[in-house]
Design a protein around this motif. Structure first.
Motif, PDB file in Angstrom:
ATOM      1  N   ARG A 103      40.273  16.644  46.260  1.00 42.65           N
ATOM      2  CA  ARG A 103      39.022  16.622  45.497  1.00 42.65           C
ATOM      3  C   ARG A 103      38.233  17.896  45.768  1.00 42.65           C
ATOM      4  N   PHE A 104      37.988  18.657  44.692  1.00 45.19           N
ATOM      5  CA  PHE A 104      37.258  19.914  44.793  1.00 45.19           C
ATOM      6  C   PHE A 104      36.306  20.028  43.594  1.00 45.19           C
ATOM      7  N   PRO A 105      35.230  19.212  43.611  1.00 39.40           N
ATOM      8  CA  PRO A 105      34.293  19.228  42.482  1.00 39.40           C
ATOM      9  C   PRO A 105      33.532  20.543  42.394  1.00 39.40           C
ATOM     10  N   LEU A 106      33.217  20.966  41.172  1.00 40.61           N
ATOM     11  CA  LEU A 106      32.440  22.187  41.010  1.00 40.61           C
ATOM     12  C   LEU A 106      31.518  22.091  39.811  1.00 40.61           C
ATOM     13  N   VAL A 107      30.410  22.806  39.900  1.00 34.76           N
ATOM     14  CA  VAL A 107      29.392  22.826  38.859  1.00 34.76           C
ATOM     15  C   VAL A 107      29.121  24.283  38.498  1.00 34.76           C
ATOM     16  N   TYR A 108      29.266  24.605  37.213  1.00 34.28           N
ATOM     17  CA  TYR A 108      29.008  25.965  36.736  1.00 34.28           C
ATOM     18  C   TYR A 108      27.563  26.108  36.271  1.00 34.28           C
ATOM     19  N   TYR A 109      26.957  27.257  36.575  1.00 31.31           N
ATOM     20  CA  TYR A 109      25.663  27.633  36.019  1.00 31.31           C
ATOM     21  C   TYR A 109      25.881  28.907  35.203  1.00 31.31           C
ATOM     22  N   ARG A 110      26.126  28.714  33.902  1.00 28.06           N
ATOM     23  CA  ARG A 110      26.530  29.828  33.049  1.00 28.06           C
ATOM     24  C   ARG A 110      25.739  29.877  31.740  1.00 28.06           C
ATOM     25  N   ASP A 111      24.563  29.257  31.706  1.00 32.37           N
ATOM     26  CA  ASP A 111      23.705  29.415  30.531  1.00 32.37           C
ATOM     27  C   ASP A 111      23.153  30.840  30.526  1.00 32.37           C
ATOM     28  N   ASP A 209      44.579  17.012  20.569  1.00 31.30           N
ATOM     29  CA  ASP A 209      43.620  15.902  20.543  1.00 31.30           C
ATOM     30  C   ASP A 209      42.809  15.915  21.839  1.00 31.30           C
ATOM     31  N   GLN A 210      41.474  15.812  21.709  1.00 27.82           N
ATOM     32  CA  GLN A 210      40.615  15.835  22.889  1.00 27.82           C
ATOM     33  C   GLN A 210      40.886  14.681  23.842  1.00 27.82           C
ATOM     34  N   SER A 211      41.467  13.600  23.328  1.00 31.18           N
ATOM     35  CA  SER A 211      41.748  12.439  24.179  1.00 31.18           C
ATOM     36  C   SER A 211      42.854  12.721  25.189  1.00 31.18           C
ATOM     37  N   GLN A 212      43.550  13.848  25.044  1.00 28.48           N
ATOM     38  CA  GLN A 212      44.599  14.211  26.002  1.00 28.48           C
ATOM     39  C   GLN A 212      44.022  14.643  27.348  1.00 28.48           C
ATOM     40  N   ILE A 213      42.723  14.930  27.406  1.00 30.65           N
ATOM     41  CA  ILE A 213      42.097  15.473  28.618  1.00 30.65           C
ATOM     42  C   ILE A 213      41.288  14.399  29.346  1.00 30.65           C
ATOM     43  N   THR A 214      41.463  14.332  30.660  1.00 30.73           N
ATOM     44  CA  THR A 214      40.642  13.492  31.525  1.00 30.73           C
ATOM     45  C   THR A 214      40.189  14.331  32.712  1.00 30.73           C
ATOM     46  N   ILE A 215      38.879  14.349  32.976  1.00 36.43           N
ATOM     47  CA  ILE A 215      38.354  15.060  34.139  1.00 36.43           C
ATOM     48  C   ILE A 215      37.698  14.040  35.058  1.00 36.43           C
ATOM     49  N   GLU A 216      38.190  13.944  36.288  1.00 33.24           N
ATOM     50  CA  GLU A 216      37.666  12.997  37.259  1.00 33.24           C
ATOM     51  C   GLU A 216      36.987  13.740  38.406  1.00 33.24           C
ATOM     52  N   HIS A 217      35.911  13.156  38.921  1.00 33.68           N
ATOM     53  CA  HIS A 217      35.203  13.685  40.098  1.00 33.68           C
ATOM     54  C   HIS A 217      34.732  15.130  39.878  1.00 33.68           C
ATOM     55  N   GLN A 218      34.410  15.470  38.627  1.00 34.85           N
ATOM     56  CA  GLN A 218      33.926  16.800  38.249  1.00 34.85           C
ATOM     57  C   GLN A 218      34.863  17.912  38.727  1.00 34.85           C
ATOM     58  N   GLN A 219      36.150  17.656  38.656  1.00 29.43           N
ATOM     59  CA  GLN A 219      37.129  18.679  39.018  1.00 29.43           C
ATOM     60  C   GLN A 219      37.472  19.480  37.762  1.00 29.43           C
ATOM     61  N   ILE A 220      36.540  20.357  37.376  1.00 34.16           N
ATOM     62  CA  ILE A 220      36.670  21.114  36.140  1.00 34.16           C
ATOM     63  C   ILE A 220      37.918  21.977  36.146  1.00 34.16           C
ATOM     64  N   SER A 221      38.298  22.460  37.334  1.00 35.22           N
ATOM     65  CA  SER A 221      39.451  23.354  37.429  1.00 35.22           C
ATOM     66  C   SER A 221      40.774  22.608  37.512  1.00 35.22           C
ATOM     67  N   ALA A 222      40.732  21.283  37.558  1.00 30.87           N
ATOM     68  CA  ALA A 222      41.974  20.513  37.695  1.00 30.87           C
ATOM     69  C   ALA A 222      41.940  19.265  36.809  1.00 30.87           C
ATOM     70  N   PRO A 223      41.885  19.447  35.493  1.00 33.51           N
ATOM     71  CA  PRO A 223      41.884  18.291  34.598  1.00 33.51           C
ATOM     72  C   PRO A 223      43.270  17.651  34.520  1.00 33.51           C
ATOM     73  N   LYS A 224      43.298  16.411  34.108  1.00 34.33           N
ATOM     74  CA  LYS A 224      44.581  15.765  33.809  1.00 34.33           C
ATOM     75  C   LYS A 224      44.784  15.845  32.297  1.00 34.33           C
ATOM     76  N   ILE A 225      45.919  16.385  31.882  1.00 31.03           N
ATOM     77  CA  ILE A 225      46.201  16.556  30.460  1.00 31.03           C
ATOM     78  C   ILE A 225      47.576  16.005  30.141  1.00 31.03           C
TER      79      ILE A 225
END
Length: 336
Positions: A103-111, A209-225
């Motif tokens: 588990r390596f959650p990350l939050v981007y600040y890129r606005d 299809d967007q339904s192919q993607i699942t992101i758990e525990h805010q692991q933006i860099s490691a989605p399940k596809i």
């Protein structure tokens, strides 16, 4: 004419704030260590520490975070002449948790981030023909004007017979529609010589299809596809890519070539502390080997060694290995 510089990397740059409490849940983090980040910056750093001459094309704000990033780059002997200070924009930031093993959650600040504000006018100041290789990050295609700038840069490099390496670098939350990621990647692939990605990123490049993607525990860099990865690999090679490197974590890398070759390159067994940035370390090691004229197998082993060393650390760019460190590591782990 001989090339004057080795590598130009293009795309993200940021300040990365890594949790000081390894293993702590994100809500229990008490403090952060400040490093630098962004895939192209990480790769440039890794290449520079291995002895290559490197330039980074990104943008930073007219702020103290920009000072922080530029100070690091200058100490690492990375050419910053193509890092404009962008008026009215902010240097990017990322906040990261570290919860081994997975588990390596990350939050981007890129606005309104500065690295997305690089323009074609900035690119026109670059002599692409002076470089032996150009590396780009797909996240730089997520918004304008960076998107057009990267397409322009790749077109210029391609016209000068400079090989382009694409880090597929999928970050779902950076796209207004994740299907747009695949559209942009597929549009640029015909001018790419070498593509690098995880199985998930390769599937994202062919997402339907967007339904192919699942992101758990805010692991933006490691989605399940979900999807057919073998078909996705075949589709990427059909665009004209000569070499596709599929990163498989501890299992190493599988090399696919347009000639139909499949080469399995084993990794180095280590107990990871933090896998974030391992892919960038791999890319830097691979690029070093590739520019030395090594075989794809040997270059990937070099990449695997860089990645294996970085996962033992709490950050990325700041912990990229030197050439001596990598050679010692490889020798102590059975050699190439």
């Amino acid at each position: 004419m001989d090339k004057q510089k080795d590598v130009l990397t293009i795309g993200r740059s940021s300040i990365d704030l890594y949790s000081q409490q390894v293993g702590a849940d994100f809500v229990d983090i008490k403090g952060f260590d400040a490093f630098v980040g962004g895939s192209p910056l990480n790769i440039a750093t890794g290449c520079s520490r291995l002895g290559l001459t490197c330039s980074l094309f990104t943008g930073v704000g007219q702020d103290k975070v920009g000072d922080f990033i530029l100070n690091f780059l200058e100490k690492e002997k990375i050419d910053t002449s193509h890092v404009p200070r962008i008026p009215g924009a902010r240097s990017s930031a990322v906040v990261l948790g570290i919860q081994p093993p997975d588990r390596f959650p990350l939050v981007y600040y890129r606005d309104n981030c500065a690295d997305i504000q690089i323009t074609i006018d900035h690119a026109l100041q670059i002599a692409f023909e002076d470089y032996r290789l150009v590396e780009i990050s797909a996240t730089a295609l997520s918004k304008e004007p960076s998107k057009s700038t990267v397409f322009f840069s790749v077109e210029k490099a391609y016209s000068e017979n400079v090989p382009v390496v694409l880090d597929i670098d999928f970050r779902a939350d950076q796209w207004h529609d994740v299907r747009a990621f695949g559209l942009n990647v597929r549009a640029i692939l015909p001018k790419v010589k070498i593509a690098i990605g995880t199985e998930e990123e390769i599937l994202a490049a062919m997402l339907k299809d967007q339904s192919q993607i699942t992101i758990e525990h805010q692991q933006i860099s490691a989605p399940k596809i979900t999807g057919d990865v073998n078909q996705a690999i075949k589709s990427i090679l059909e665009t004209g890519v000569e070499v596709l490197l599929v990163k498989r974590g501890a299992q190493g890398v599988t090399v696919y070539t347009s000639k139909g070759e499949i080469i399995e390159v084993p990794g180095f067994p280590v107990e990871p502390l933090n896998v974030l940035g391992a892919g960038d370390a791999f890319a830097s090691g691979f690029i070093y080997g590739y520019l030395q004229g090594w075989s794809l197998y040997k270059a990937c082993r070099m990449g695997n060694a860089s990645g294996a060393q970085v996962v033992l650390q709490s950050g990325c760019a700041n912990f990229m290995p030197t050439l001596d460190e990598s050679m010692d590591f490889i020798k102590s782990h059975g050699g190439f």
